[in-house]
Write a protein that holds these residues in place. Structure first.
Motif, PDB file in Angstrom:
ATOM      1  N   SER A  19       0.844  -1.197   0.000  1.00 29.32           N
ATOM      2  CA  SER A  19       0.000   0.000   0.000  1.00 29.32           C
ATOM      3  C   SER A  19       0.874   1.240   0.000  1.00 29.32           C
ATOM      4  O   SER A  19       1.663   1.460   0.920  1.00 29.32           O
ATOM      5  N   LEU A  20       0.731   2.071  -1.036  1.00 25.57           N
ATOM      6  CA  LEU A  20       1.481   3.318  -1.143  1.00 25.57           C
ATOM      7  C   LEU A  20       0.594   4.479  -0.696  1.00 25.57           C
ATOM      8  O   LEU A  20      -0.616   4.460  -0.910  1.00 25.57           O
ATOM      9  N   PHE A  21       1.192   5.496  -0.063  1.00 20.75           N
ATOM     10  CA  PHE A  21       0.425   6.610   0.489  1.00 20.75           C
ATOM     11  C   PHE A  21      -0.636   6.025   1.440  1.00 20.75           C
ATOM     12  O   PHE A  21      -1.817   6.340   1.356  1.00 20.75           O
ATOM     13  N   ASP A  22      -0.197   5.193   2.344  1.00 22.72           N
ATOM     14  CA  ASP A  22      -1.085   4.316   3.109  1.00 22.72           C
ATOM     15  C   ASP A  22      -1.955   5.050   4.108  1.00 22.72           C
ATOM     16  O   ASP A  22      -3.009   4.548   4.487  1.00 22.72           O
ATOM     17  N   GLY A  23      -1.549   6.244   4.563  1.00 24.05           N
ATOM     18  CA  GLY A  23      -2.335   6.958   5.557  1.00 24.05           C
ATOM     19  C   GLY A  23      -2.481   6.136   6.826  1.00 24.05           C
ATOM     20  O   GLY A  23      -1.517   5.546   7.320  1.00 24.05           O
ATOM     21  N   MET A  24      -3.695   6.042   7.351  1.00 29.75           N
ATOM     22  CA  MET A  24      -3.959   5.238   8.548  1.00 29.75           C
ATOM     23  C   MET A  24      -4.392   3.826   8.183  1.00 29.75           C
ATOM     24  O   MET A  24      -5.035   3.129   8.948  1.00 29.75           O
ATOM     25  N   SER A  25      -4.013   3.406   6.972  1.00 23.15           N
ATOM     26  CA  SER A  25      -4.215   2.026   6.510  1.00 23.15           C
ATOM     27  C   SER A  25      -5.685   1.666   6.313  1.00 23.15           C
ATOM     28  O   SER A  25      -6.126   0.579   6.687  1.00 23.15           O
ATOM     29  N   CYS A  26      -6.432   2.552   5.668  1.00 26.18           N
ATOM     30  CA  CYS A  26      -7.830   2.247   5.364  1.00 26.18           C
ATOM     31  C   CYS A  26      -7.953   1.054   4.418  1.00 26.18           C
ATOM     32  O   CYS A  26      -8.953   0.333   4.445  1.00 26.18           O
ATOM     33  N   GLY A  27      -6.937   0.842   3.571  1.00 24.55           N
ATOM     34  CA  GLY A  27      -6.939  -0.328   2.705  1.00 24.55           C
ATOM     35  C   GLY A  27      -6.950  -1.607   3.515  1.00 24.55           C
ATOM     36  O   GLY A  27      -7.641  -2.584   3.179  1.00 24.55           O
ATOM     37  N   GLN A  28      -6.200  -1.605   4.596  1.00 24.59           N
ATOM     38  CA  GLN A  28      -6.136  -2.769   5.465  1.00 24.59           C
ATOM     39  C   GLN A  28      -7.479  -2.985   6.181  1.00 24.59           C
ATOM     40  O   GLN A  28      -7.916  -4.126   6.368  1.00 24.59           O
ATOM     41  N   ILE A  29      -8.125  -1.885   6.533  1.00 28.72           N
ATOM     42  CA  ILE A  29      -9.447  -1.968   7.157  1.00 28.72           C
ATOM     43  C   ILE A  29     -10.450  -2.578   6.181  1.00 28.72           C
ATOM     44  O   ILE A  29     -11.252  -3.449   6.541  1.00 28.72           O
ATOM     45  N   ALA A  30     -10.407  -2.123   4.905  1.00 26.55           N
ATOM     46  CA  ALA A  30     -11.338  -2.628   3.893  1.00 26.55           C
ATOM     47  C   ALA A  30     -11.132  -4.119   3.645  1.00 26.55           C
ATOM     48  O   ALA A  30     -12.099  -4.884   3.555  1.00 26.55           O
ATOM     49  N   LEU A  31      -9.876  -4.550   3.531  1.00 30.63           N
ATOM     50  CA  LEU A  31      -9.596  -5.963   3.309  1.00 30.63           C
ATOM     51  C   LEU A  31     -10.081  -6.806   4.487  1.00 30.63           C
ATOM     52  O   LEU A  31     -10.650  -7.889   4.299  1.00 30.63           O
ATOM     53  N   ARG A  32      -9.871  -6.305   5.689  1.00 30.90           N
ATOM     54  CA  ARG A  32     -10.355  -7.011   6.884  1.00 30.90           C
ATOM     55  C   ARG A  32     -11.872  -7.138   6.861  1.00 30.90           C
ATOM     56  O   ARG A  32     -12.425  -8.217   7.120  1.00 30.90           O
ATOM     57  N   ASP A  33     -12.559  -6.035   6.530  1.00 28.55           N
ATOM     58  CA  ASP A  33     -14.017  -6.049   6.525  1.00 28.55           C
ATOM     59  C   ASP A  33     -14.575  -6.937   5.411  1.00 28.55           C
ATOM     60  O   ASP A  33     -15.706  -7.436   5.521  1.00 28.55           O
ATOM     61  N   MET A  34     -13.803  -7.118   4.335  1.00 28.54           N
ATOM     62  CA  MET A  34     -14.216  -8.003   3.244  1.00 28.54           C
ATOM     63  C   MET A  34     -13.931  -9.466   3.556  1.00 28.54           C
ATOM     64  O   MET A  34     -14.324 -10.355   2.793  1.00 28.54           O
ATOM     65  N   GLY A  35     -13.231  -9.724   4.654  1.00 25.28           N
ATOM     66  CA  GLY A  35     -12.918 -11.092   5.017  1.00 25.28           C
ATOM     67  C   GLY A  35     -11.766 -11.684   4.243  1.00 25.28           C
ATOM     68  O   GLY A  35     -11.640 -12.912   4.134  1.00 25.28           O
ATOM     69  N   ILE A  36     -10.907 -10.828   3.693  1.00 22.18           N
ATOM     70  CA  ILE A  36      -9.755 -11.305   2.921  1.00 22.18           C
ATOM     71  C   ILE A  36      -8.542 -11.352   3.836  1.00 22.18           C
ATOM     72  O   ILE A  36      -8.060 -10.314   4.296  1.00 22.18           O
ATOM     73  N   PRO A  37      -8.021 -12.532   4.129  1.00 23.11           N
ATOM     74  CA  PRO A  37      -6.859 -12.627   5.018  1.00 23.11           C
ATOM     75  C   PRO A  37      -5.599 -12.100   4.340  1.00 23.11           C
ATOM     76  O   PRO A  37      -5.332 -12.403   3.171  1.00 23.11           O
ATOM     77  N   VAL A  38      -4.851 -11.290   5.051  1.00 17.79           N
ATOM     78  CA  VAL A  38      -3.609 -10.715   4.524  1.00 17.79           C
ATOM     79  C   VAL A  38      -2.429 -11.378   5.228  1.00 17.79           C
ATOM     80  O   VAL A  38      -2.304 -11.319   6.450  1.00 17.79           O
ATOM     81  N   THR A  39      -1.575 -12.000   4.431  1.00 18.69           N
ATOM     82  CA  THR A  39      -0.394 -12.662   4.984  1.00 18.69           C
ATOM     83  C   THR A  39       0.664 -11.651   5.391  1.00 18.69           C
ATOM     84  O   THR A  39       1.297 -11.764   6.451  1.00 18.69           O
ATOM     85  N   ARG A  40       0.860 -10.645   4.538  1.00 22.74           N
ATOM     86  CA  ARG A  40       1.842  -9.597   4.840  1.00 22.74           C
ATOM     87  C   ARG A  40       1.349  -8.301   4.212  1.00 22.74           C
ATOM     88  O   ARG A  40       0.853  -8.295   3.086  1.00 22.74           O
ATOM     89  N   TYR A  41       1.493  -7.214   4.959  1.00 22.63           N
ATOM     90  CA  TYR A  41       1.022  -5.911   4.486  1.00 22.63           C
ATOM     91  C   TYR A  41       2.164  -4.915   4.606  1.00 22.63           C
ATOM     92  O   TYR A  41       2.584  -4.551   5.708  1.00 22.63           O
ATOM     93  N   TYR A  42       2.673  -4.476   3.440  1.00 23.79           N
ATOM     94  CA  TYR A  42       3.699  -3.448   3.391  1.00 23.79           C
ATOM     95  C   TYR A  42       3.019  -2.089   3.225  1.00 23.79           C
ATOM     96  O   TYR A  42       2.082  -1.950   2.442  1.00 23.79           O
ATOM     97  N   ALA A  43       3.503  -1.084   3.937  1.00 23.09           N
ATOM     98  CA  ALA A  43       2.905   0.244   3.869  1.00 23.09           C
ATOM     99  C   ALA A  43       3.986   1.299   3.664  1.00 23.09           C
ATOM    100  O   ALA A  43       5.008   1.297   4.343  1.00 23.09           O
ATOM    101  N   SER A  44       3.728   2.204   2.723  1.00 25.87           N
ATOM    102  CA  SER A  44       4.605   3.359   2.517  1.00 25.87           C
ATOM    103  C   SER A  44       3.853   4.600   2.975  1.00 25.87           C
ATOM    104  O   SER A  44       2.823   4.960   2.403  1.00 25.87           O
ATOM    105  N   GLU A  45       4.370   5.245   4.022  1.00 24.46           N
ATOM    106  CA  GLU A  45       3.734   6.428   4.597  1.00 24.46           C
ATOM    107  C   GLU A  45       4.798   7.233   5.333  1.00 24.46           C
ATOM    108  O   GLU A  45       5.777   6.673   5.833  1.00 24.46           O
TER     109      GLU A  45
END
Length: 270
Positions: A19-45
């Motif tokens: 995730s680029l320009f990750d902010g407070m990681s809303c992308g990670q929140i969306a993936l969690r709410d969709m039920g998609i398991p994330v093995t590793r999450y890289y963030a650029s912020e």
């Protein structure tokens, strides 16, 4: 319901995300709410407070720092690249210089951006960082040519939208978040998830449909009784008004809007 992402007949039981320009990681929140398991999450912020919030909510996040220094080749396989590059120089509320140098050269290709970056040229605003997204996408594709991506940005002039279409190889879909929230937020989303070829001589288009209008208004999300500590102090309002005046003097429309009366018994800023 299985926890997987279905795209173009492919199933992803887990995801490695950048995730680029990750902010407070809303992308990670969306993936969690969709039920998609994330093995590793890289963030650029780079914002320290956004990073602090992310690490509080998702302590396993791997922070990479400034997008200009991210070396995506060192990350190996990535399934999904997401991000929302800075919009101020595209926005109709700003000066709309787009991706340009301070000497007013429009930067229209990744190759030209890389030349200017290497030569130490200065760029106007921060919207030029879109080219860092494109650079990193190219690097990620070396390990995974089928990587999925999504980029978000503001509604903009047709010239710059066309540049982004060509750079990403897909036309953006226009969605107003007012359909699903109490905020008018017109945005463009570029993604290779669910696309179709409408014209053999043009880039593919998104097949993602418009969300159904939920009819959510500001009055629906405001509490009837709110403690005074949640309202702006007069000195804070004065500072925001001064900030808006400075932006107006600089030729753009950025700044808070204040509402009072009706459904808003006290002064609030939006």
């Amino acid at each position: 319901m299985e926890s997987e992402l279905q795209t173009n007949n492919q199933a992803y039981p887990f995801m490695i995300v950048l995730s680029l320009f990750d902010g407070m990681s809303c992308g990670q929140i969306a993936l969690r709410d969709m039920g998609i398991p994330v093995t590793r999450y890289y963030a650029s912020e780079i914002d320290k407070w956004a990073i602090k919030q992310t690490q509080l909510n998702f302590p396993d996040t791997v922070q990479l720092g400034d997008v200009r220094n991210v070396e995506a080749r060192t990350l190996g396989h990535v399934d999904l690249l997401i991000g929302g590059s800075p919009c101020q120089s595209f926005s109709f509320a700003g000066k709309r210089v787009g991706m340009s140098t301070t000497a007013h050269e429009k930067v229209l290709t990744l190759a030209r951006y890389m030349e200017l970056k290497e030569q130490g040229f200065e760029f106007a605003g921060q919207s030029y960082l879109f080219w860092e997204y494109v650079r990193i996408l190219a690097e990620v594709r070396e390990a995974n040519p089928n990587v999925l991506f999504m980029l978000e940005n503001v509604e903009m002039g047709k010239q710059w939208e066309a540049v982004i279409d060509q750079a990403l190889g897909v036309k953006g879909v226009h969605i107003n978040s007012a359909l699903v929230s109490a905020q008018v937020r017109k945005r463009i989303y570029w993604t290779n998830i669910r696309t179709f070829q409408a014209d053999l001589f043009d880039v593919p288009e998104s097949a993602i449909p418009q969300p159904k209008d939920r009819g959510i208004l500001l009055k629906h999300i405001l509490d009837d009784e709110v403690p005074d500590r949640f309202y702006l102090k007069p000195e804070t309002i004065e500072k925001l008004l001064q900030h808006k005046q400075r932006n107006k003097a600089n030729g753009n429309g950025f700044g808070a809007k204040f509402h009072q009366g009706g459904d808003c018994p006290k002064t609030i800023a939006t």
